[in-house]
Design an enzyme around this catalytic site. Structure first.
Site, PDB file in Angstrom:
ATOM      1  N   LYS A 158       0.837  -1.203   0.000  1.00 40.22           N
ATOM      2  CA  LYS A 158       0.000   0.000   0.000  1.00 40.22           C
ATOM      3  C   LYS A 158       0.869   1.249   0.000  1.00 40.22           C
ATOM      4  CE  LYS A 158      -4.120  -1.385   2.582  1.00 40.22           C
ATOM      5  NZ  LYS A 158      -4.850  -1.068   3.821  1.00 40.22           N
ATOM      6  N   GLY A 165      -8.297   3.798  -3.094  1.00 44.86           N
ATOM      7  CA  GLY A 165      -8.008   2.447  -3.577  1.00 44.86           C
ATOM      8  C   GLY A 165      -6.854   2.382  -4.569  1.00 44.86           C
ATOM      9  N   TYR A 202      -2.633  -9.613   4.038  1.00 46.46           N
ATOM     10  CA  TYR A 202      -3.881  -9.539   3.273  1.00 46.46           C
ATOM     11  C   TYR A 202      -4.928 -10.413   3.953  1.00 46.46           C
ATOM     12  CZ  TYR A 202      -7.164 -10.002  -0.594  1.00 46.46           C
ATOM     13  OH  TYR A 202      -8.292  -9.987  -1.360  1.00 46.46           O
ATOM     14  N   GLU A 275     -11.366   3.733  10.048  1.00 49.42           N
ATOM     15  CA  GLU A 275     -11.725   2.572   9.227  1.00 49.42           C
ATOM     16  C   GLU A 275     -11.116   1.301   9.805  1.00 49.42           C
ATOM     17  OE1 GLU A 275     -12.443   4.631   4.887  1.00 49.42           O
ATOM     18  OE2 GLU A 275     -10.628   3.443   5.126  1.00 49.42           O
ATOM     19  N   GLU A 288      -7.104   2.721   8.511  1.00 47.29           N
ATOM     20  CA  GLU A 288      -6.691   4.118   8.326  1.00 47.29           C
ATOM     21  C   GLU A 288      -7.718   5.061   8.920  1.00 47.29           C
ATOM     22  OE1 GLU A 288      -6.769   5.973   4.509  1.00 47.29           O
ATOM     23  OE2 GLU A 288      -8.440   4.810   3.781  1.00 47.29           O
ATOM     24  N   ASN A 290      -9.715   8.739   8.129  1.00 45.43           N
ATOM     25  CA  ASN A 290     -10.002   9.806   7.174  1.00 45.43           C
ATOM     26  C   ASN A 290     -10.330  11.069   7.953  1.00 45.43           C
ATOM     27  OD1 ASN A 290     -11.484   7.408   5.037  1.00 45.43           O
ATOM     28  ND2 ASN A 290      -9.594   8.497   4.655  1.00 45.43           N
ATOM     29  N   ARG A 292     -11.768  13.969   7.420  1.00 49.13           N
ATOM     30  CA  ARG A 292     -12.668  14.857   6.682  1.00 49.13           C
ATOM     31  C   ARG A 292     -14.074  14.290   6.748  1.00 49.13           C
ATOM     32  NH1 ARG A 292     -13.543  11.115   2.770  1.00 49.13           N
ATOM     33  NH2 ARG A 292     -11.716   9.898   2.202  1.00 49.13           N
TER      34      ARG A 292
HETATM   35  P1  ADP Z   1      -7.615   3.643   0.385  1.00 51.58           P
HETATM   36  O1  ADP Z   1      -7.158   4.678   1.376  1.00 51.58           O
HETATM   37  O2  ADP Z   1      -6.875   3.679  -0.904  1.00 51.58           O
HETATM   38  O3  ADP Z   1      -9.091   3.612   0.228  1.00 51.58           O
HETATM   39  P2  ADP Z   1      -7.669   1.486   2.349  1.00 51.58           P
HETATM   40  O4  ADP Z   1      -6.493   1.179   3.191  1.00 51.58           O
HETATM   41  O5  ADP Z   1      -8.771   2.262   2.993  1.00 51.58           O
HETATM   42  O6  ADP Z   1      -7.171   2.235   1.022  1.00 51.58           O
HETATM   43  O7  ADP Z   1      -8.268   0.146   1.739  1.00 51.58           O
HETATM   44  C1  ADP Z   1      -9.266   0.160   0.735  1.00 51.58           C
HETATM   45  C2  ADP Z   1      -9.943  -1.197   0.661  1.00 51.58           C
HETATM   46  O8  ADP Z   1      -8.985  -2.214   0.335  1.00 51.58           O
HETATM   47  C3  ADP Z   1     -10.584  -1.678   1.964  1.00 51.58           C
HETATM   48  O9  ADP Z   1     -11.864  -1.176   2.145  1.00 51.58           O
HETATM   49  C4  ADP Z   1     -10.567  -3.179   1.756  1.00 51.58           C
HETATM   50  O10 ADP Z   1     -11.614  -3.586   0.894  1.00 51.58           O
HETATM   51  C5  ADP Z   1      -9.276  -3.412   1.036  1.00 51.58           C
HETATM   52  N1  ADP Z   1      -8.177  -3.689   1.988  1.00 51.58           N
HETATM   53  C6  ADP Z   1      -7.365  -2.780   2.568  1.00 51.58           C
HETATM   54  N2  ADP Z   1      -6.453  -3.375   3.367  1.00 51.58           N
HETATM   55  C7  ADP Z   1      -6.685  -4.700   3.297  1.00 51.58           C
HETATM   56  C8  ADP Z   1      -6.063  -5.849   3.889  1.00 51.58           C
HETATM   57  N3  ADP Z   1      -5.010  -5.747   4.706  1.00 51.58           N
HETATM   58  N4  ADP Z   1      -6.589  -7.064   3.595  1.00 51.58           N
HETATM   59  C9  ADP Z   1      -7.639  -7.190   2.755  1.00 51.58           C
HETATM   60  N5  ADP Z   1      -8.255  -6.166   2.164  1.00 51.58           N
HETATM   61  C10 ADP Z   1      -7.798  -4.904   2.423  1.00 51.58           C
END
Ligand code: ADP
Length: 451
Positions: A158, A165, A202, A275, A288, A290, A292
């Protein structure tokens, strides 16, 4: 309280913020790009200032022009909405330096939570579970592979400054990780100007459940319950609801307390969202924060009766929260469908154009937040979301029925919309029984349904 608020955004959220301002007796200033001259948010404001050509970078992200618009119109405060400059600490700082109140958290808190690796560290140190992963950003691909070996595959790469996303990759083994690392790094660099990455375990079939918090400048922090946001397409939310199906009151309380603790740990002020990923054994992990207002704040407003945007403005004006935790009640069930000008059958391919007909049903428990009307032009310069259809009813099945009826009653012509996709989701047996996770759309929507 302020006299005049400038809304540094466009579309439905600009209109939504103006409604809250009018209710508080505040005058409103819209800003607009040359492509948005005739937009609804411009028509509904008391005053409007053009801030540049159509591309976002030259208008809605143009800090100098927005600050000048504040000066020219003598606005006391700026509400950034979501997206655009809402999580840019340099904008929050620039406002403060010019004597304009930024409706949001302090710049240093935005900066800290905007670094997702740092946010994980702070929250973990506060005793809140985070998804297992690297302690901070990884230095290179070898470092990432070491972490991968410790965590076990699959792992997620990430972007430290990620959002929406983008920059996310799933690696199934060390060779795969090596292959994806450079791709993820250059995508992150291009999208966010920062190529740093971190690694997370994951989770195979998680739900995305988040908690809304409100914090005033006097040290009071409350939570407004949770939102289920698992219905996603390419990691982007498509439909949200509150409460989350099957979440017990004790889990709600524990997640709420963890969210409040996280907000307190970072010295949070204003509205924010924590979140979490939730597994099928009721364990939740921070992903994370947010800093806002979020698109899906509406479902929380419908079940709590609290106007979150109004609270944001009052908090920014130095007022105390108007609600204590013990007096926040959750009533009924709310669902939001994000209506995009896009083709739901073709990977949400954007469908810009002129809306030739726009008629939306209304009635008890039906709310439509929008920035368009008949004659509006949906431009390819901006996000394709044109409206949020929100339905409330006493129970989840009733809210689903109301949403289906509302979407069927909408008359939108001239562009393609996600109404057919939303109807398929609402009619799906897995969705109706609350058996959802973040893979619902790709795994469940197309398949044969259980009877
Ligand atoms: P962004 O800030 O780009 O939206 P996030 O960290 O909030 O990224 O993650 C977006 C989405 O990706 C989550 O809602 C979930 O569906 C998936 N996701 C994120 N982290 C994981 C993880 N460790 N394992 C599985 N799915 C994940």
């Amino acid at each position: 309280m302020f006299g005049k608020v400038l809304i540094a955004n466009r579309g439905e959220i600009a209109c939504r913020i103006m409604q809250a301002c009018r209710e508080l007796g505040l005058r409103t200033v819209a800003v607009f790009s040359e492509a948005d001259r005739n937009s609804l948010h411009v028509q509904t404001a008391d005053e409007a200032v053009c801030i540049g050509p159509p591309p976002n970078k030259e208008s809605y992200l143009n800090v100098a022009n927005i600050i000048s618009a504040c000066k020219v119109t003598r606005a006391d405060a700026v509400h950034p909405g979501y997206g655009n400059l809402s999580e840019d600490p340099t904008f929050a700082d620039a406002c403060q330096e010019c004597g304009i109140t930024f409706v949001g958290p302090p710049a240093h808190v935005i900066a800290r939570m905007g670094d997702k690796a740092e946010a994980r560290r702070v929250v973990r140190e506060a005793g809140i579970p985070v998804v297992p992963g690297s302690p901070g950003a990884v230095s290179d691909v070898r470092d990432a592979r070491d972490i991968g070996a410790q965590l076990g595959y699959p792992v997620m790469l990430k972007a430290v400054s990620g959002g929406g996303g983008r920059g996310i990759r799933i690696a199934h083994n060390p060779a795969h990780l090596t292959q994806l690392f450079e791709q993820a790094r250059s995508e992150a660099r291009a999208a966010f100007g920062n190529g740093h990455l971190y690694v997370e375990k994951y989770l195979e079939q998680p739900r995305h459940v988040e908690v809304q918090v409100l914090a005033d400048a006097h040290g009071q922090v409350v939570h407004l319950g949770e939102r289920e946001c698992s219905i996603q397409f390419r990691h982007q939310k498509v439909l949200e609801e509150s409460p989350a199906p099957g979440v017990s009151s004790s889990l709600r309380r524990r997640m709420g307390e963890a969210a409040v603790k996280a907000a307190e740990a970072v010295g949070y002020v204003n509205a924010g969202t924590i979140e979490f990923l939730l597994d099928n054994r009721g364990r939740f992990y921070f992903i994370e924060m947010n800093t806002r207002i979020q698109v899906e704040h509406t479902v929380t407003e419908m079940v709590t009766g609290i106007d979150i945007v109004r609270e944001q403005i009052k908090i920014a004006a130095g007022e105390k929260l108007s609600c204590e935790q013990g007096r926040i009640w959750f009533n009924g069930h709310a669902i939001e469908c994000r209506l995009l000008a896009a083709d739901g059958e073709r990977g949400l391919l954007p469908s810009p154009g002129t809306i030739t007909r726009w008629a939306v049903p209304c009635g008890p428990g039906v709310r439509v937040d929008t920035g368009v009307t008949a004659g509006s032009v949906v431009s390819s310069y901006y996000d394709p979301m044109i409206a949020k259809v929100v339905c409330w009813d006493r129970t989840r099945p009733e809210a689903i029925t109301r949403m289906e009826a509302t979407l069927r009653g909408m008359q939108v012509e001239g562009i393609k919309t996600t109404i057919p996709l939303h109807l398929r989701i609402l009619r799906n047996a897995y969705f109706r029984s609350g058996r959802i996770d973040t893979h619902f759309i790709e795994r469940r929507l197309g398949e044969e349904q259980p009877v």
